[in-house]
Design a protein around this motif. Structure first.
Motif, PDB file in Angstrom:
ATOM      1  N   VAL A 122       4.393  -1.668  10.326  1.00 64.67           N
ATOM      2  CA  VAL A 122       3.726  -2.140   9.107  1.00 64.67           C
ATOM      3  C   VAL A 122       2.225  -1.913   9.193  1.00 64.67           C
ATOM      4  O   VAL A 122       1.619  -1.346   8.274  1.00 64.67           O
ATOM      5  N   SER A 123       1.622  -2.332  10.287  1.00 62.96           N
ATOM      6  CA  SER A 123       0.168  -2.221  10.408  1.00 62.96           C
ATOM      7  C   SER A 123      -0.314  -0.773  10.390  1.00 62.96           C
ATOM      8  O   SER A 123      -1.444  -0.506   9.969  1.00 62.96           O
ATOM      9  N   LEU A 126      -0.216   0.792   6.188  1.00 61.07           N
ATOM     10  CA  LEU A 126      -0.686  -0.091   5.124  1.00 61.07           C
ATOM     11  C   LEU A 126      -0.871   0.641   3.806  1.00 61.07           C
ATOM     12  O   LEU A 126      -0.646   0.068   2.735  1.00 61.07           O
ATOM     13  N   VAL A 129       2.506   0.794   2.290  1.00 61.62           N
ATOM     14  CA  VAL A 129       2.958  -0.545   1.908  1.00 61.62           C
ATOM     15  C   VAL A 129       2.274  -1.007   0.634  1.00 61.62           C
ATOM     16  O   VAL A 129       2.904  -1.614  -0.247  1.00 61.62           O
ATOM     17  N   ARG A 130       0.991  -0.720   0.490  1.00 65.93           N
ATOM     18  CA  ARG A 130       0.238  -1.170  -0.676  1.00 65.93           C
ATOM     19  C   ARG A 130       0.438  -0.302  -1.907  1.00 65.93           C
ATOM     20  O   ARG A 130       0.228  -0.758  -3.018  1.00 65.93           O
ATOM     21  N   ARG A 136      10.160  -3.678   2.931  1.00 65.08           N
ATOM     22  CA  ARG A 136       9.298  -3.310   4.058  1.00 65.08           C
ATOM     23  C   ARG A 136      10.080  -3.145   5.353  1.00 65.08           C
ATOM     24  O   ARG A 136       9.615  -2.480   6.282  1.00 65.08           O
ATOM     25  N   ALA A 199       1.731  -7.306  12.174  1.00 67.89           N
ATOM     26  CA  ALA A 199       1.109  -7.186  10.862  1.00 67.89           C
ATOM     27  C   ALA A 199       0.037  -8.245  10.651  1.00 67.89           C
ATOM     28  O   ALA A 199      -0.942  -8.019   9.935  1.00 67.89           O
ATOM     29  N   TYR A 297       3.209  -8.789   3.440  1.00 65.45           N
ATOM     30  CA  TYR A 297       2.845  -7.545   4.110  1.00 65.45           C
ATOM     31  C   TYR A 297       1.865  -6.740   3.243  1.00 65.45           C
ATOM     32  O   TYR A 297       2.097  -6.558   2.047  1.00 65.45           O
ATOM     33  N   GLY A 298       0.799  -6.272   3.858  1.00 64.44           N
ATOM     34  CA  GLY A 298      -0.172  -5.448   3.153  1.00 64.44           C
ATOM     35  C   GLY A 298      -1.199  -6.223   2.375  1.00 64.44           C
ATOM     36  O   GLY A 298      -2.041  -5.623   1.690  1.00 64.44           O
ATOM     37  N   ARG A 299      -1.193  -7.539   2.466  1.00 60.35           N
ATOM     38  CA  ARG A 299      -2.159  -8.364   1.733  1.00 60.35           C
ATOM     39  C   ARG A 299      -3.149  -8.986   2.709  1.00 60.35           C
ATOM     40  O   ARG A 299      -2.755  -9.696   3.622  1.00 60.35           O
TER      41      ARG A 299
END
Length: 300
Positions: A122-123, A126, A129-130, A136, A199, A297-299
């Protein structure tokens, strides 16, 4: 009064009911677990394509390319043989030490690489993800699939090494299929857990190599757990922890399947039940744990 200067229409007091009445939903809200599983299954082609693309590009900047998929565990095995086999004379206590060691290194490398990749699932994506809406969990699952594909390529080399050491294929080799399936499910669940943790805490990626190295030394990759736990001087708690260690369980099952001299006496008690239990706990628990943070995730 002209339409342009008309006062705005007042909003209903219960905005939630108003939104539901017009079919509106919170953007990025977490779906129910059954819905999430259906969404994840519908993206299975993306998961497979993403994993294959990453595997192809992994060594694209090197001269040897995909050969590093098999050279890395072989070089690790060579180093461990010199240090543990020759200098520390571990091979004197373990029959068929080369097949024993190479099998342990290949199996451990699968778990190690999957968990390491999970911290970046995830990290490290990004932007994706965004920008796009998708479950996810597809990212850590695809990373786990990538490592499985790499392992399947490496198994050909492992088989060649075993044959050169006198371990000819037999019916017991078929046991490697369910053993690898259970290990894959465990690795995927653990990667999902690490993906959520990393994340929110990127420093985990820096700490993980030290944790994995410690875990490797406790998993019998280059020494025999079975011979150690049979020592009367080993405390009972330590014996149970070593025998129930999931990495040690997976390694023991693969050695039992592939090495003639590694008999059932070398397996921990209830080894298949342990492997199934770890796979179910990690697989189901990891998915639920990851899903519960889906909307975060992504926020931030």
């Amino acid at each position: 009064m002209t339409p342009a200067s008309a006062p705005p229409r007042p909003l209903p007091p219960d905005l939630t009911a108003y939104a539901l009445a017009h079919g509106l939903a919170v953007s990025g809200a977490r779906p129910s677990l059954p819905q999430y599983l259906r969404q994840l299954w519908s993206r299975r082609h993306f998961v497979a394509a993403f994993a294959t693309a990453r595997l192809t590009a992994q060594y694209s900047g090197t001269r040897l390319g995909g050969l590093w998929q098999v050279l890395t565990p072989l070089l690790n095995a060579a180093v461990y043989y010199v240090v543990f086999g020759e200098l520390m004379r571990t091979k004197d206590d373990v029959p068929d030490f080369v097949p024993f060691l190479v099998t342990g290194v290949f199996v451990w490398s699968f778990t190690q690489s999957t968990l390491t990749a999970g911290t970046r699932a995830v990290s490290g994506n990004l932007g994706l993800v965004r920008a796009l809406h998708f479950p996810r969990a597809a990212l850590p699952v695809s990373y786990a699939l990538q490592q499985l594909q790499q392992l399947l390529v490496s198994l050909g080399v492992l088989a060649a090494v075993l044959v050169c050491c006198g371990q000819l294929p037999g019916p017991s080799w078929l046991l490697a299929v369910p053993a690898l399936a259970l290990q894959t499910l465990f690795n995927t669940g653990a990667a999902l857990v690490l993906a959520r943790l990393a994340a929110r805490t990127p420093d985990l990626a820096q700490l993980l190599p030290f944790l994995l190295r410690t875990w490797m030394y406790a998993s019998g990759v280059m020494w025999s757990v079975e011979r150690f736990v049979r020592d009367d001087g080993v405390p009972g708690v330590v014996r149970v922890l070593l025998e129930c260690n999931p990495a040690a369980v997976h390694i023991a099952l693969m050695r039992y399947a592939l090495i003639d001299g590694y008999g059932a006496a070398g397996l921990p008690a209830h080894v298949w039940a342990l492997a199934v239990a770890w796979a179910l706990v990690a697989g189901a628990g990891g998915l639920v744990y990851f899903w519960r943070a889906e909307e975060r995730y992504g926020r931030g």
